[in-house]
Design an enzyme around this catalytic site. Structure first.
Site, PDB file in Angstrom:
ATOM      1  CG  LEU A  60     -40.935   2.930  -4.330  1.00  0.00           C
ATOM      2  CD1 LEU A  60     -41.121   1.800  -3.700  1.00  0.00           C
ATOM      3  CD2 LEU A  60     -41.735   4.378  -4.101  1.00  0.00           C
ATOM      4  CD  GLU A  62     -41.909   8.499  -6.050  1.00  0.00           C
ATOM      5  OE1 GLU A  62     -41.522   9.202  -5.128  1.00  0.00           O
ATOM      6  OE2 GLU A  62     -42.703   7.513  -6.161  1.00  0.00           O
ATOM      7  CG  HIS A 131     -53.206   5.626  -7.034  1.00  0.00           C
ATOM      8  ND1 HIS A 131     -53.248   5.830  -5.494  1.00  0.00           N
ATOM      9  CD2 HIS A 131     -52.550   4.410  -7.078  1.00  0.00           C
ATOM     10  CE1 HIS A 131     -52.114   5.004  -4.959  1.00  0.00           C
ATOM     11  NE2 HIS A 131     -51.664   3.935  -6.085  1.00  0.00           N
TER      12      HIS A 131
END
Lengths: 326, 383
Positions: A60, A62, A131
């Site tokens: 996890l 990026e 999001h």
């Protein structure tokens, strides 16, 4: 394979499957892309069929995803990496901007960066903070990158395949609220070039230009305007770096008016660059200033307010009225 | 809440024992050293892998060449021929010792001070200084030398090395990717992420940290409160500390690490404990932050002096060897100086070259306009 009707998400899945079959150097990597098939199921079933060595669940991290993709590309692989949500790309922004975008130029063309960074983007799904964002202009501003966004299942299928085969890094923005929209995909067809804009509805009075999630909105606006006797042309830009200004210019020379629609904040957004360039190219053809419809210069709002933030039918039609009133 | 019982006290003891089980009681080991600062060996020579005239002379010769390049480039910067130079002074053993342990098909991902490693990989020193003269942002083709371009964004390349190692593993190669970085970079998130990716993928990557004690003005105590080599353990792979001013030890430890990695053991971390004797770059002034006594202390551990002392004392090298090495170093300096002073500026329109591999309509359009504009200064047809 015959033409089929499928969702945009399924079209992306089919495109990745084809790319993995066609080229053993193609890899898929990202958070939850393996066993789960991605949080939007875009990579569903790929790890089962191509193995953990080619479809990799990443830590996890990026920056690690894009940074190792750079290394994988230097080793001759063609990584297609997924950033799980638009708002999570920023830890990878440094790797994308300072490394991925520059290595081909820095090496005098010796090193190629055939890396695709897939990013589900945009609002309209009632999501929590970070999001629903539309950061595409932040990437289109960076020399060395190519930035595209499909609006339909057919384009999703073809454009992702073209991006994977490109020797340049491509930031591939997927309109997440359109993942479940259906359309025909014909793998036997001949696709247009990756960076070509397309007239999706012909008209004579005004041009509406969108990309990704707003193309459908522009079509709906054109239909509504038609009921009032106005002939609106709709362009799907498809690519933001480069923008196909020739197609936009040709349209504006026919209609003399342009409204650009995107979800991202209008201020310093893609619409600003399009307005500037089209004003230069079409100064004597324009009957009205180029107008823009998009997000406010505010943080993306909580989900219960996103209907007031995102461009909708009424706001697009209001801009059409404003343009025609000049 | 229940009242304390007779078991309460023993329960607390058991908890203390459980917590104490996590305490690390290991004594701090000494850095691996084979050659003392006075030039004597810490082990009998037969216990030192590769020990012999050939290796030791090569290590000395290449350290001397690296120092000469460094001295010349620093002078060229002072004379305005280079825009900047990051000196490697003091780090010759860490770089030359490790580079000599590599195979040609291994791939190095340097930071921006690894001029000695570049030299060992066969990169022309003239190409290395091109970046610092400002005629390119690259300088050489990494595919030929197995030496990637310098990376100025601190730590970013450590992820590239890890990805490259993942690529090597997928192809079934036993080559190794090597990331050179410093104590400052060890604080970067990218380096931690690289450790994670390398560990969970068992990637064949060597993390070679030159702890030169200073990140510009910040001492290593601003980067870490525990020895850097220990960091590897937390990620699940081995880490060792080697005397970074001892070329022989760096070579032996690097070789050990590479054998471990090639044998399928996964990543390995080597902390070469060394010292940046010069400035961070020619733009830096270390007298503002560094006590002179510290520099003197490290000068006594000079990596070239100790190997030279050993070569002389053991007779592994004759005076003629040192004379010839000095001559070669002088030749290198002259060659670099001449090349830099005659190095042309690139063509202005070259900035549009290679922005993309497959072209870009807007870049092409900007290039056309730029070239037209440039031509307008010389075109007699224009007013």
């Amino acid at each position: 394979m015959p033409a089929q009707t499928m969702t945009l998400a399924k079209a992306l899945n089919l495109s990745l499957r084809t790319a993995l079959e066609d080229d053993p150097d193609v890899l898929v990597m990202g958070e939850d892309v393996g066993r789960l098939g991605g949080v939007f199921r875009v990579t569903d079933g790929l790890q089962k069929d191509f193995g953990e060595d080619r479809v990799m669940d990443s830590p996890l991290a990026e920056s690690g995803i894009v940074g190792t993709a750079v290394g994988l590309a230097l080793g001759g692989h063609r990584p297609v990496v997924e950033i799980q949500f638009d708002g999570f790309v920023f830890p990878a922004y440094d790797q994308i901007v300072t490394q991925l975008a520059k290595l081909h130029a820095r090496s005098g063309g010796a090193l190629r960066m055939p890396v695709v960074v897939r990013i589900p983007y945009g609002g309209g799904i009632g999501a929590v903070e970070h999001h629903s964002e539309s950061p595409e202009a932040l990437f289109a501003h960076v020399p060395g990158l190519k930035v595209v966004s499909p609006a339909t299942p057919s384009d999703a299928y073809w454009m992702l395949g073209q991006a994977v085969r490109s020797d340049d890094p491509v930031i591939f923005f997927e309109p997440k609220r359109r993942y479940w929209d259906t359309g025909e995909v014909d793998p036997g067809a001949t696709p247009p070039p990756l960076h070509r804009a397309r007239v999706v509805r012909a008209g004579t009075d005004l041009t509406l230009a969108g990309y990704g999630p707003t193309v459908k909105l522009c079509r709906e606006a054109a239909e509504a305007a038609a009921e009032d006797g106005r002939s609106v042309e709709v362009l799907d830009l498809r690519s933001l770096s480069p923008v196909d200004f020739d197609t936009v210019q040709a349209s504006v020379e026919r209609t003399h008016r342009l409204v650009v629609v995107h979800e991202a904040p209008v201020f310093f957004g893609a619409g600003a660059e399009i307005a500037a360039r089209i004003t230069t190219r079409c100064f004597y053809a324009l009957e009205a200033p180029v107008l823009r419809v998009g997000g406010h210069h505010t943080p993306y709002p909580p989900a219960r307010l996103e209907g007031h933030y995102l461009p909708d039918l009424d706001r697009v039609l209001a801009a059409v009225d404003d343009s025609l009133a000049y | 809440m229940t009242a304390p019982t007779a078991d309460h006290a023993s329960g607390a003891t058991a908890l203390t024992d459980a917590l104490n089980a996590f305490a690390d009681h290991r004594p701090e080991p000494q850095a691996v050293q084979l050659l003392r600062p006075d030039g004597t060996l810490t082990l009998p020579p037969e216990h030192i892998p590769g020990y012999g005239s050939e290796l030791l002379r090569a290590l000395y010769r290449d350290m001397r060449m690296a120092r000469e390049l460094d001295t010349e480039a620093t002078a060229l910067q002072r004379q305005g021929e280079l825009g900047l130079w990051p000196p490697l002074l003091g780090q010759e053993a860490a770089q030359i010792g490790s580079a000599h342990a590599l195979r040609p098909d291994d791939h190095v991902f340097p930071s921006y001070r690894e001029h000695g490693v570049a030299w060992c990989r066969g990169v022309d020193p003239v190409d290395v200084v091109r970046l610092f003269r400002g005629v390119t942002n690259g300088g050489w083709d990494p595919r030929g030398s197995g030496f990637h371009l310098y990376t100025l964004v601190v730590g970013a390349h450590v992820l590239h090395a890890t990805g490259y190692a993942m690529s090597l593993a997928k192809r079934g190669s036993d080559a190794v990717a090597v990331a050179y970085f410093g104590d400052g970079a060890s604080s970067e998130g990218d380096v931690a992420e690289a450790f994670t990716f390398a560990a969970v993928h068992d990637a064949p990557v060597l993390f070679l940290c030159q702890n030169n004690q200073w990140a510009i003005s910040e001492p290593v105590t601003r980067q870490t409160s525990s020895p850097l080599y220990r960091r590897a353990q937390g990620f699940g792979f081995p880490g060792v500390r080697v005397d970074g001013n001892d070329a022989l030890a760096v070579h032996a430890v690097t070789r050990h690490a590479l054998d471990h990695i090639r044998g399928g053991g996964g990543p390995f971390f080597v902390e070469a404990f060394t010292y940046r004797m010069g400035a961070h770059t020619t733009s830096d002034d270390p007298t503002r932050y560094r006590p002179p006594a510290e520099l003197e202390q490290w000068r006594a551990r000079d990596p070239l002096a100790r190997l030279r002392a050993h070569l002389s004392a053991t007779g592994l090298a004759e005076p003629a060897f040192f004379e010839e090495t000095e001559e070669r170093a002088t030749e290198l300096a002259h060659r670099v100086r001449h090349a830099v002073r005659t190095m042309p500026d690139p063509a202005p329109a070259g900035v549009f070259d290679h922005v993309h591999a497959e072209g870009h309509a807007l870049v092409d359009e900007e290039r056309r306009r730029f070239e037209e504009y440039e031509r307008s200064f010389t075109d007699p047809e224009r007013p």
